[in-house]
Design a protein around this motif. Structure first.
Motif, PDB file in Angstrom:
ATOM      1  N   SER A   1       0.832  -1.212   0.000  1.00  0.00           N
ATOM      2  CA  SER A   1       0.000   0.000   0.000  1.00  0.00           C
ATOM      3  C   SER A   1       0.859   1.252   0.000  1.00  0.00           C
ATOM      4  N   LEU A   2       1.879   1.271   0.853  1.00  0.00           N
ATOM      5  CA  LEU A   2       2.777   2.429   0.895  1.00  0.00           C
ATOM      6  C   LEU A   2       3.474   2.625  -0.444  1.00  0.00           C
ATOM      7  N   GLY A   3       3.853   1.534  -1.088  1.00  0.00           N
ATOM      8  CA  GLY A   3       4.481   1.621  -2.400  1.00  0.00           C
ATOM      9  C   GLY A   3       3.542   2.210  -3.446  1.00  0.00           C
ATOM     10  N   ARG A   4       2.280   1.786  -3.417  1.00  0.00           N
ATOM     11  CA  ARG A   4       1.295   2.335  -4.362  1.00  0.00           C
ATOM     12  C   ARG A   4       1.064   3.822  -4.098  1.00  0.00           C
ATOM     13  N   LEU A   5       0.995   4.216  -2.829  1.00  0.00           N
ATOM     14  CA  LEU A   5       0.817   5.631  -2.502  1.00  0.00           C
ATOM     15  C   LEU A   5       2.006   6.452  -2.998  1.00  0.00           C
ATOM     16  N   HIS A   6       3.193   5.879  -2.903  1.00  0.00           N
ATOM     17  CA  HIS A   6       4.383   6.552  -3.430  1.00  0.00           C
ATOM     18  C   HIS A   6       4.294   6.679  -4.955  1.00  0.00           C
ATOM     19  N   GLU A   7       3.898   5.603  -5.628  1.00  0.00           N
ATOM     20  CA  GLU A   7       3.760   5.627  -7.085  1.00  0.00           C
ATOM     21  C   GLU A   7       2.733   6.669  -7.537  1.00  0.00           C
ATOM     22  N   LYS A   8       1.709   6.897  -6.712  1.00  0.00           N
ATOM     23  CA  LYS A   8       0.668   7.882  -7.027  1.00  0.00           C
ATOM     24  C   LYS A   8       1.119   9.307  -6.693  1.00  0.00           C
ATOM     25  N   GLY A   9       2.301   9.446  -6.097  1.00  0.00           N
ATOM     26  CA  GLY A   9       2.827  10.770  -5.770  1.00  0.00           C
ATOM     27  C   GLY A   9       2.260  11.377  -4.503  1.00  0.00           C
ATOM     28  N   LEU A  10       1.669  10.549  -3.631  1.00  0.00           N
ATOM     29  CA  LEU A  10       1.032  11.065  -2.427  1.00  0.00           C
ATOM     30  C   LEU A  10       1.961  11.080  -1.212  1.00  0.00           C
ATOM     31  N   ILE A  11       2.999  10.226  -1.231  1.00  0.00           N
ATOM     32  CA  ILE A  11       4.005  10.200  -0.177  1.00  0.00           C
ATOM     33  C   ILE A  11       5.381  10.018  -0.818  1.00  0.00           C
ATOM     34  N   ASP A  12       6.416  10.396  -0.069  1.00  0.00           N
ATOM     35  CA  ASP A  12       7.780  10.127  -0.517  1.00  0.00           C
ATOM     36  C   ASP A  12       8.054   8.636  -0.433  1.00  0.00           C
ATOM     37  N   ASN A  13       9.175   8.235  -0.976  1.00  0.00           N
ATOM     38  CA  ASN A  13       9.550   6.824  -0.983  1.00  0.00           C
ATOM     39  C   ASN A  13       9.576   6.277   0.452  1.00  0.00           C
ATOM     40  N   PRO A  14       8.784   5.241   0.725  1.00  0.00           N
ATOM     41  CA  PRO A  14       8.719   4.702   2.085  1.00  0.00           C
ATOM     42  C   PRO A  14       9.901   3.794   2.437  1.00  0.00           C
ATOM     43  N   VAL A  15      10.717   3.439   1.446  1.00  0.00           N
ATOM     44  CA  VAL A  15      11.834   2.528   1.696  1.00  0.00           C
ATOM     45  C   VAL A  15      13.032   3.334   2.192  1.00  0.00           C
ATOM     46  N   SER A  16      13.160   3.381   3.504  1.00  0.00           N
ATOM     47  CA  SER A  16      14.281   4.071   4.146  1.00  0.00           C
ATOM     48  C   SER A  16      14.359   3.602   5.594  1.00  0.00           C
ATOM     49  N   LYS A  17      15.387   4.040   6.271  1.00  0.00           N
ATOM     50  CA  LYS A  17      15.563   3.658   7.679  1.00  0.00           C
ATOM     51  C   LYS A  17      14.678   4.461   8.616  1.00  0.00           C
ATOM     52  N   THR A  18      14.130   5.589   8.140  1.00  0.00           N
ATOM     53  CA  THR A  18      13.263   6.392   8.998  1.00  0.00           C
ATOM     54  C   THR A  18      11.957   5.655   9.261  1.00  0.00           C
ATOM     55  N   LYS A  19      11.326   5.988  10.368  1.00  0.00           N
ATOM     56  CA  LYS A  19      10.091   5.313  10.747  1.00  0.00           C
ATOM     57  C   LYS A  19       8.854   6.072  10.304  1.00  0.00           C
ATOM     58  N   SER A  20       9.071   7.118   9.496  1.00  0.00           N
ATOM     59  CA  SER A  20       7.932   7.894   9.014  1.00  0.00           C
ATOM     60  C   SER A  20       8.130   8.228   7.539  1.00  0.00           C
ATOM     61  N   VAL A  21       7.040   8.643   6.910  1.00  0.00           N
ATOM     62  CA  VAL A  21       7.071   9.071   5.513  1.00  0.00           C
ATOM     63  C   VAL A  21       6.634  10.533   5.453  1.00  0.00           C
ATOM     64  N   VAL A  22       6.990  11.181   4.360  1.00  0.00           N
ATOM     65  CA  VAL A  22       6.623  12.577   4.155  1.00  0.00           C
ATOM     66  C   VAL A  22       5.519  12.628   3.107  1.00  0.00           C
ATOM     67  N   PHE A  23       4.433  13.340   3.442  1.00  0.00           N
ATOM     68  CA  PHE A  23       3.355  13.558   2.485  1.00  0.00           C
ATOM     69  C   PHE A  23       3.788  14.567   1.426  1.00  0.00           C
ATOM     70  N   SER A  24       3.341  14.376   0.194  1.00  0.00           N
ATOM     71  CA  SER A  24       3.427  15.454  -0.786  1.00  0.00           C
ATOM     72  C   SER A  24       2.323  16.444  -0.423  1.00  0.00           C
ATOM     73  N   ASP A  25       2.336  17.634  -1.008  1.00  0.00           N
ATOM     74  CA  ASP A  25       1.274  18.606  -0.729  1.00  0.00           C
ATOM     75  C   ASP A  25      -0.091  18.018  -1.085  1.00  0.00           C
ATOM     76  N   GLU A  26      -0.174  17.388  -2.244  1.00  0.00           N
ATOM     77  CA  GLU A  26      -1.427  16.760  -2.670  1.00  0.00           C
ATOM     78  C   GLU A  26      -1.818  15.630  -1.725  1.00  0.00           C
ATOM     79  N   GLY A  27      -0.837  14.830  -1.320  1.00  0.00           N
ATOM     80  CA  GLY A  27      -1.106  13.716  -0.420  1.00  0.00           C
ATOM     81  C   GLY A  27      -1.644  14.166   0.924  1.00  0.00           C
TER      82      GLY A  27
END
Length: 76
Positions: free
Chosen positions: A34-60
């Motif tokens: 799901s996180l990967g699909r949201l990233h592909e849709k441009g709603l969040i930054d790439n979720p694959v990282s060591k951080t425990k959170s994601v960054v929303f795009s403005d649209e997201g």
């Protein structure tokens, strides 16, 4: 049973808004697909990282808030 992944993505995006912090970040404790699909849709930054959170795009961020209100707000 066929699953509508767009509806799942909408629910995940709304729940990400529930964990909003630092203005545009959310805890990423959801299904990786799901996180990967949201990233592909441009709603969040790439979720694959060591951080425990994601960054929303403005649209997201706007869409997450609207979906949260639509899905979870009580009617008066």
């Amino acid at each position: 049973m066929e699953i509508d992944t767009d509806k799942i993505d909408d629910a995940v995006l709304a729940l990400l808004w529930l964990t909003l912090h630092d203005e545009n970040r959310a805890w990423k404790g959801f299904d990786w697909e799901s996180l990967g699909r949201l990233h592909e849709k441009g709603l969040i930054d790439n979720p694959v990282s060591k951080t425990k959170s994601v960054v929303f795009s403005d649209e997201g961020l706007k869409r997450a808030k609207a979906l949260f209100q639509t899905l979870f707000a009580r009617s008066k």
